[in-house]
Design a protein around this motif. Structure first.
Motif, PDB file in Angstrom:
ATOM      1  N   PHE A 134      79.904  58.162  59.683  1.00  0.00           N
ATOM      2  CA  PHE A 134      79.210  56.993  59.902  1.00  0.00           C
ATOM      3  C   PHE A 134      79.700  55.805  60.800  1.00  0.00           C
ATOM      4  O   PHE A 134      80.971  55.917  60.933  1.00  0.00           O
ATOM      5  N   ALA A 135      78.826  55.160  61.048  1.00  0.00           N
ATOM      6  CA  ALA A 135      79.476  53.925  62.003  1.00  0.00           C
ATOM      7  C   ALA A 135      80.213  54.356  62.799  1.00  0.00           C
ATOM      8  O   ALA A 135      80.029  55.155  63.714  1.00  0.00           O
ATOM      9  N   GLU A 136      81.417  53.555  62.996  1.00  0.00           N
ATOM     10  CA  GLU A 136      82.224  53.790  64.200  1.00  0.00           C
ATOM     11  C   GLU A 136      83.071  55.122  64.205  1.00  0.00           C
ATOM     12  O   GLU A 136      83.053  55.585  65.263  1.00  0.00           O
ATOM     13  N   GLU A 137      83.066  55.848  63.137  1.00  0.00           N
ATOM     14  CA  GLU A 137      83.662  57.125  63.208  1.00  0.00           C
ATOM     15  C   GLU A 137      82.803  58.322  63.813  1.00  0.00           C
ATOM     16  O   GLU A 137      83.124  59.383  64.171  1.00  0.00           O
ATOM     17  N   SER A 138      81.378  57.898  63.777  1.00  0.00           N
ATOM     18  CA  SER A 138      80.369  58.853  64.183  1.00  0.00           C
ATOM     19  C   SER A 138      80.496  58.995  66.014  1.00  0.00           C
ATOM     20  O   SER A 138      80.072  59.857  66.452  1.00  0.00           O
ATOM     21  N   LYS A 139      80.661  57.921  66.369  1.00  0.00           N
ATOM     22  CA  LYS A 139      80.629  57.503  68.075  1.00  0.00           C
ATOM     23  C   LYS A 139      81.441  58.491  68.656  1.00  0.00           C
ATOM     24  O   LYS A 139      81.026  58.831  69.793  1.00  0.00           O
ATOM     25  N   LEU A 140      82.511  59.034  68.329  1.00  0.00           N
ATOM     26  CA  LEU A 140      83.226  60.033  69.101  1.00  0.00           C
ATOM     27  C   LEU A 140      82.467  61.305  69.233  1.00  0.00           C
ATOM     28  O   LEU A 140      82.883  62.220  70.197  1.00  0.00           O
ATOM     29  N   LEU A 141      81.813  61.456  68.091  1.00  0.00           N
ATOM     30  CA  LEU A 141      80.869  62.664  68.485  1.00  0.00           C
ATOM     31  C   LEU A 141      79.751  62.907  69.469  1.00  0.00           C
ATOM     32  O   LEU A 141      79.196  63.899  69.639  1.00  0.00           O
ATOM     33  N   ARG A 142      79.674  61.598  70.241  1.00  0.00           N
ATOM     34  CA  ARG A 142      78.795  61.765  71.565  1.00  0.00           C
ATOM     35  C   ARG A 142      79.381  62.704  72.452  1.00  0.00           C
ATOM     36  O   ARG A 142      78.800  63.169  73.413  1.00  0.00           O
ATOM     37  N   ASN A 143      80.835  62.687  72.511  1.00  0.00           N
ATOM     38  CA  ASN A 143      81.488  63.482  73.521  1.00  0.00           C
ATOM     39  C   ASN A 143      81.573  64.816  73.154  1.00  0.00           C
ATOM     40  O   ASN A 143      81.709  65.345  71.914  1.00  0.00           O
ATOM     41  N   VAL A 144      82.146  65.835  73.964  1.00  0.00           N
ATOM     42  CA  VAL A 144      82.393  67.085  73.606  1.00  0.00           C
ATOM     43  C   VAL A 144      84.006  67.201  73.130  1.00  0.00           C
ATOM     44  O   VAL A 144      84.717  66.303  73.669  1.00  0.00           O
ATOM     45  N   PRO A 145      84.187  68.209  72.100  1.00  0.00           N
ATOM     46  CA  PRO A 145      85.654  67.913  71.854  1.00  0.00           C
ATOM     47  C   PRO A 145      86.569  68.343  73.053  1.00  0.00           C
ATOM     48  O   PRO A 145      86.330  69.089  73.650  1.00  0.00           O
ATOM     49  N   ILE A 146      87.745  67.715  72.958  1.00  0.00           N
ATOM     50  CA  ILE A 146      88.555  68.155  74.076  1.00  0.00           C
ATOM     51  C   ILE A 146      89.576  69.539  73.750  1.00  0.00           C
ATOM     52  O   ILE A 146      90.030  69.994  74.748  1.00  0.00           O
ATOM     53  N   TYR A 147      89.535  69.883  72.501  1.00  0.00           N
ATOM     54  CA  TYR A 147      90.266  71.028  71.995  1.00  0.00           C
ATOM     55  C   TYR A 147      89.699  71.480  70.790  1.00  0.00           C
ATOM     56  O   TYR A 147      89.228  71.037  69.971  1.00  0.00           O
ATOM     57  N   GLU A 148      89.486  72.847  70.735  1.00  0.00           N
ATOM     58  CA  GLU A 148      88.928  73.532  69.581  1.00  0.00           C
ATOM     59  C   GLU A 148      89.195  74.974  69.402  1.00  0.00           C
ATOM     60  O   GLU A 148      89.236  75.667  70.527  1.00  0.00           O
TER      61      GLU A 148
END
Length: 119
Positions: free
Chosen positions: A58-72
């Motif tokens: 939620f909130a600020e924590e969710s904003k990173l999910l706008r981007n593609v992961p850098i490592y997986e």
């Protein structure tokens, strides 16, 4: 054969995102949802076997999910290349944060791969 990728969703209009911990987690039955003890913006879905099935951000924590992961890979997911300044473990998963007070979720690692049927 190409390994299955994790499913990551993000609803921009309401700033909520979801990460399935493993590709098969999408099909697991959820026993309970709990708030992560160290961060109220991360809810954790626990399956019938006591494993983490997914994370709702939620909130600020969710904003990173706008981007593609850098490592997986099968055991880990990193959303940024920020330094890990704090960690928290729950049900065989280590959550990694970019601040000393467990904010800024930047990824996770499955530290008990046998429990999650990951090789």
């Amino acid at each position: 054969m190409t390994p299955l990728k994790r499913t990551i969703t993000y609803e921009k209009n309401i700033d909520i995102g979801y990460i399935y911990i493993t590709p098969q987690a999408k099909h697991m039955k959820i026993k309970e949802t709990i708030e992560l003890d160290v961060n109220e913006c991360v809810n954790v879905d626990i399956d019938q076997e006591g494993r983490v099935a997914g994370l709702e951000l939620f909130a600020e924590e969710s904003k990173l999910l706008r981007n593609v992961p850098i490592y997986e890979d099968e055991l880990s997911l990193r959303l940024t290349d920020q330094e890990i300044l704090s960690t928290y473990q729950l049900s065989g998963v280590e959550f990694q944060f970019s601040t000393p007070d467990h904010n800024g979720l930047i990824g996770f690692t499955i530290v008990d791969p046998i429990r999650y049927n990951v090789k």
